[in-house]
Write an enzyme that holds these catalytic residues in place. Structure first.
Site, PDB file in Angstrom:
ATOM      1  CE  LYS A 116       2.646   5.073  -5.543  1.00  0.00           C
ATOM      2  NZ  LYS A 116       4.065   4.800  -5.562  1.00  0.00           N
ATOM      3  CD  GLU A 200      -5.092   7.676  -6.548  1.00  0.00           C
ATOM      4  OE1 GLU A 200      -4.816   6.846  -7.427  1.00  0.00           O
ATOM      5  OE2 GLU A 200      -4.970   7.453  -5.327  1.00  0.00           O
ATOM      6  CG  HIS A 235       1.963   7.391   4.185  1.00  0.00           C
ATOM      7  ND1 HIS A 235       0.614   7.343   3.917  1.00  0.00           N
ATOM      8  CD2 HIS A 235       2.258   8.711   4.365  1.00  0.00           C
ATOM      9  CE1 HIS A 235       0.118   8.572   3.921  1.00  0.00           C
ATOM     10  NE2 HIS A 235       1.085   9.408   4.193  1.00  0.00           N
ATOM     11  NE  ARG A 292       9.162  -4.411  -2.939  1.00  0.00           N
ATOM     12  CZ  ARG A 292       8.425  -4.303  -1.847  1.00  0.00           C
ATOM     13  NH1 ARG A 292       8.156  -5.389  -1.140  1.00  0.00           N
ATOM     14  NH2 ARG A 292       7.945  -3.148  -1.448  1.00  0.00           N
TER      15      ARG A 292
END
Length: 668
Positions: A116, A200, A235, A292
């Site tokens: 990430k 973040e 999530h 993907r």
């Protein structure tokens, strides 16, 4: 084009890939574990090869075995599906070294997007919008704390190599930072072998919007519009739809162009998804790229009239993209619901067992590539059939239910109707929860954000309601009808005939909500029925029956429903609801029951991880006796009441089957 491919996956995605390959005249090779010997994906492929034991790390994650099977069977390419090896750059490299085509992006693209932090650094260079935060290599705790203070709270910490909600923490203030960082890093190293994190700004009420991108080997790259995947729990996505409600043409173009820029930045080829976090005001930021095909790709296929698996195959074979950007348009609206073997009322606890009955919506008429030819607009992607087992070894998904409508309102109505027609007996499912979700005001009015389920918890998890008289009457009718057997011996008749009097009988049912004592009086042509001792009896008659479908009349009210009997459990489907009523058969319970001193049994297949009692031990009601592990979750078997442990039947480490007696127990 390839003449034979190997599908390195299982379940619904393996069946999905096989369906497109068959339509294109391409032969398929399935691989399977010992647990999947009789699985649907094995049956639908042209060939199938056993690759190892049930555990994925000994079968579906063994790239060397899969490559060996591909070469031995003459397959020219490998489709990885999603999950397992689909984003494994090392496996993609190994395929190339073996002379096989990996039907996916280049290994370099997977490596670039696998981290990430590294991905966000690349996106920053490509001018893709990023959430304010720190994505660098410096991992000193004090340094990260300083960065979080600069970003401003709340701050989201997440594992750089992570996914699925693991290694993520929301920090509300500076005082919480160090403890949250330590916890986040422990979970990250445990789950991914890498404790690197990024920090973040945590957005309030964000939406999760992703863009489907596709690129070929000739330099063409396009986007196939967006999907809104905001409805999540822990999530993980629950509902997905396309297009995103409230999306303006300008914002769609901006997000699509940003996604294409992200794909081009890593030299992408094939199907990919660029995920964005979006504010309610319309601003959006890059989150990550999935290299993907996504689980939710069908909603994109439904609104664009495309077959994305066919596109994957054509691009992997070196062909150009079937369509260019200006040829793509949005047609209608599509919603996907993920049907899982789980119990939402018990924290979405996975359910394991056999699908003893599987009834799907009756009108399923969608053909890939021609949504306009689908008047019913209902599609089901599934890797299981009636009689199959949901095992503890893999994801508990039963199916993906996808609907299409001319607009969102029609798609919502079709989804609610299809969910009402979906019938599963043998294990718990989330169907009733999904129906409440789809019909709830928040989703129906597109008041979307990733906290929708938590925000609407009370309406989505209402207090349990007692079964209505109509459901009890349907169960009673099914039971009484099953007892009507003609017999030559007058003493064996089951018509309820009595000399000079009427036969009155109590039928006792119960569910998780309550116990129901219903009363039936036999009459020559019908019955008198009351749902409780305090209710006035009403005439009850069976007006029509077709298999498990019953039409009854209770008093002046006609009711129709489906009744499925599983032992002494009656599953009643009526008025869009599912009632599970256990009949307390007085003959069956005349002897000793488990609760009165029998053997406590395993609620599902799994492994014994702890035995907390000893032979001869006196225990109190509710005391933990055995702990099982199934589907990476622990389940405690407790004493039903005070008593004595007569015998321990399994040891730590033993694998046990569903319903296996774990210990013998005697009531005090």
């Amino acid at each position: 084009m390839f003449t034979k491919i190997l599908i390195a996956n299982r379940g619904e995605i393996a069946c999905r890939v096989a369906a497109t390959a068959r339509r294109m005249g391409i032969k398929t090779v399935a691989v399977y574990s010992e647990a999947d010997a009789n699985a649907k994906h094995v049956a639908v492929c042209d060939e199938a090869v056993l690759i190892g034991p049930a555990a994925a790390k000994e079968s579906y994650l063994c790239g060397d075995k899969i490559i060996a099977v591909a070469k031995a069977t003459g397959a020219q390419a490998i489709h990885p599906g999603y999950g397992f090896l689909s984003e494994n750059a090392g496996f993609a490299d190994a395929c190339a070294e073996a002379g096989l085509v990996f039907i996916g992006p280049p290994a370099s693209a997977m490596r670039a997007m696998g981290s990430k932090s590294a991905a966000k650094q690349l996106m920053e260079k490509a001018n893709v919008p990023l959430v304010p935060g720190y994505h660098g290599e410096q991992q000193d705790a004090d340094f990260l704390h300083t960065q979080a203070d600069k970003i401003g709270y709340p701050v989201l910490l997440k594992a750089s190599a992570g996914g699925g909600g693991k290694g993520m923490r929301v920090i509300e203030n500076s005082a919480q930072f160090k403890d949250a960082l330590a916890s986040c890093k422990r979970e990250a190293i445990s789950s991914f072998g890498d404790d690197k994190v990024l920090a973040e700004k945590y957005l309030q009420r964000p939406r999760h919007i992703e863009i489907q991108v596709f690129a070929d080997t000739l330099g063409n790259c396009i986007y196939l519009f967006e999907r809104d995947c905001s409805v999540q729990r822990r999530h993980q996505k629950v509902l997905e739809e396309a297009p995103a409600p409230g999306m303006s043409a300008e914002r769609r173009a901006a997000m699509g162009e940003a996604a294409v820029a992200a794909a081009r930045a890593v030299g992408y080829v094939g199907a990919g998804t660029v995920e964005f976090i979006a504010n309610q005001d319309g601003s959006f930021y890059f989150m990550e790229m999935n290299t993907r095909l996504q689980v939710e790709h069908p909603v994109t296929e439904m609104i664009t009239g495309t077959d994305l698996v066919e596109w994957q195959l054509r691009v992997a074979a070196g062909e150009p993209l079937p369509k260019q950007q200006h040829e793509l348009t949005i047609n209608g609206h599509s919603i996907e619901a993920r049907i899982y073997a789980e119990n939402p009322e018990k924290g979405f606890l996975p359910s394991i067992g056999t699908l003893r009955h599987l009834g799907t919506p009756g009108a399923v008429s969608f053909e890939l590539g021609g949504v306009a030819d689908a008047p019913a607009g209902v599609r089901i992607d599934s890797g299981v059939r009636q009689g199959d087992a949901i095992s503890p070894f893999y994801d508990p998904m039963i199916a993906k239910l996808i609907v299409w409508g001319a607009d969102r309102k029609q798609a919502l109505a079709r989804m609610a109707q299809a969910l009402a027609q979906y019938q599963i007996v043998g294990l718990a499912s989330n169907i009733a929860f999904l129906k409440r979700l789809v019909e709830g005001q928040a989703f129906a009015t597109a008041d979307l954000d990733t906290g929708l389920i938590e925000r609407n918890h009370d309406s989505l998890f209402p207090a349990a309601q007692a079964a209505p008289a109509s459901a009890l009457a349907l169960a009673a009718t099914a039971l009484l009808s099953s007892e009507r057997k003609p017999a030559a011996d007058p003493w064996a008749q089951t018509s309820g005939w009595r000399m000079n009097q009427s036969y009155a009988r109590k039928l006792a049912f119960n569910d998780e909500r309550a116990a129901y004592d219903t009363y039936v009086t036999y009459r020559p042509e019908d019955w008198l029925f009351s749902a409780s001792s305090s209710e006035q009896p009403q005439p009850l008659s069976l007006t029509a029956r077709d298999g498990n479908d019953y039409s009854i009349k209770l008093g002046a009210t006609a009711t129709h429903g489906t009744v499925l009997r599983d032992g002494d459990m009656f599953h009643v489907y009526a008025n869009g609801a599912h009632y599970q009523l256990a009949w307390n058969d007085p003959m069956a319970h005349a002897g000793e029951t488990e609760a009165e001193g029998g053997r406590l049994t395993a609620p599902m297949p799994g492994k014994v991880v702890a035995v907390l009692a000893t032979k001869g031990q006196e225990v109190k009601k509710g005391e933990a006796l055995v702990i099982m592990e199934a589907m990476k979750m622990e389940h405690t078997i407790a004493a039903p009441h005070d008593g004595v442990v007569d015998d321990i039947l399994y040891a730590v480490g033993d694998q046990v089957a569903d319903g296996a007696p774990l210990l013998a127990f005697k009531a005090a």
